[in-house]
Design a protein around this motif. Sequence first.
Motif, short mmCIF file in Angstrom:
data_model
loop_
_atom_site.label_atom_id
_atom_site.label_comp_id
_atom_site.label_asym_id
_atom_site.label_seq_id
_atom_site.Cartn_x
_atom_site.Cartn_y
_atom_site.Cartn_z
N THR A 57 43.94 43.73 49.72
CA THR A 57 44.97 43.56 49.04
C THR A 57 44.82 44.08 47.79
OG1 THR A 57 45.81 41.91 50.54
CG2 THR A 57 46.91 42.07 48.52
N GLU A 58 43.66 43.46 47.04
CA GLU A 58 43.24 43.53 45.63
C GLU A 58 43.00 44.90 45.39
OE1 GLU A 58 39.94 41.70 42.42
OE2 GLU A 58 41.27 40.44 43.56
N THR A 59 42.15 45.41 46.35
CA THR A 59 41.84 47.02 46.05
C THR A 59 43.23 47.87 46.20
OG1 THR A 59 39.62 46.71 47.28
CG2 THR A 59 40.52 48.89 46.97
N GLU A 61 45.87 46.80 45.03
CA GLU A 61 46.87 46.69 43.94
C GLU A 61 46.09 47.38 42.79
OE1 GLU A 61 46.84 42.37 43.47
OE2 GLU A 61 48.65 42.39 45.12
N LEU A 62 44.82 47.67 42.72
CA LEU A 62 43.87 48.31 41.67
C LEU A 62 44.36 49.54 41.95
CD1 LEU A 62 40.49 46.14 41.62
CD2 LEU A 62 42.46 46.55 39.76
N LYS A 63 44.38 50.18 42.81
CA LYS A 63 44.69 51.63 43.22
C LYS A 63 46.27 52.12 42.54
CE LYS A 63 43.10 53.72 46.65
NZ LYS A 63 43.20 54.11 48.34
N HIS A 64 47.07 51.29 42.86
CA HIS A 64 48.35 51.45 42.24
C HIS A 64 48.50 51.38 40.76
CE1 HIS A 64 49.91 50.40 46.54
NE2 HIS A 64 50.35 51.68 46.19
N PHE A 65 47.43 50.28 40.21
CA PHE A 65 47.49 50.19 38.90
C PHE A 65 46.74 51.36 38.08
CE2 PHE A 65 44.91 49.04 35.24
CZ PHE A 65 45.88 48.64 34.21
#
Length: 90
Positions: A57-59, A61-65
């Motif tokens: 999930t965090e990965t 979110e970081l990709k979208h950011f």
Amino acid sequence: MTTTTDYSVPSGESPHECAYCGHPFRKEEYLVLHRGLEHGDELPEDEVEAFYDAYETETAELKHFRLKALGVLVLLYFGFLFIYAIIGVS
């Protein structure tokens, strides 16, 4: 992997404490990620699975950011390029 980090939780919030080392975390997700990274060898299977879910999930979110940040940088670059072209020609 041991790090020396100052752990603190704002007053008024109930911390999520690590059962292995006692460090407090503001969010449950942070605790799950901490357990997987720092205490991965000691975790039962269900906590390892929770870690991988939180990590994915965090990965994502970081990709979208990163994509959004790249888009903003591209827009700024071409915006300044067009402004320079208009002002530079005049």
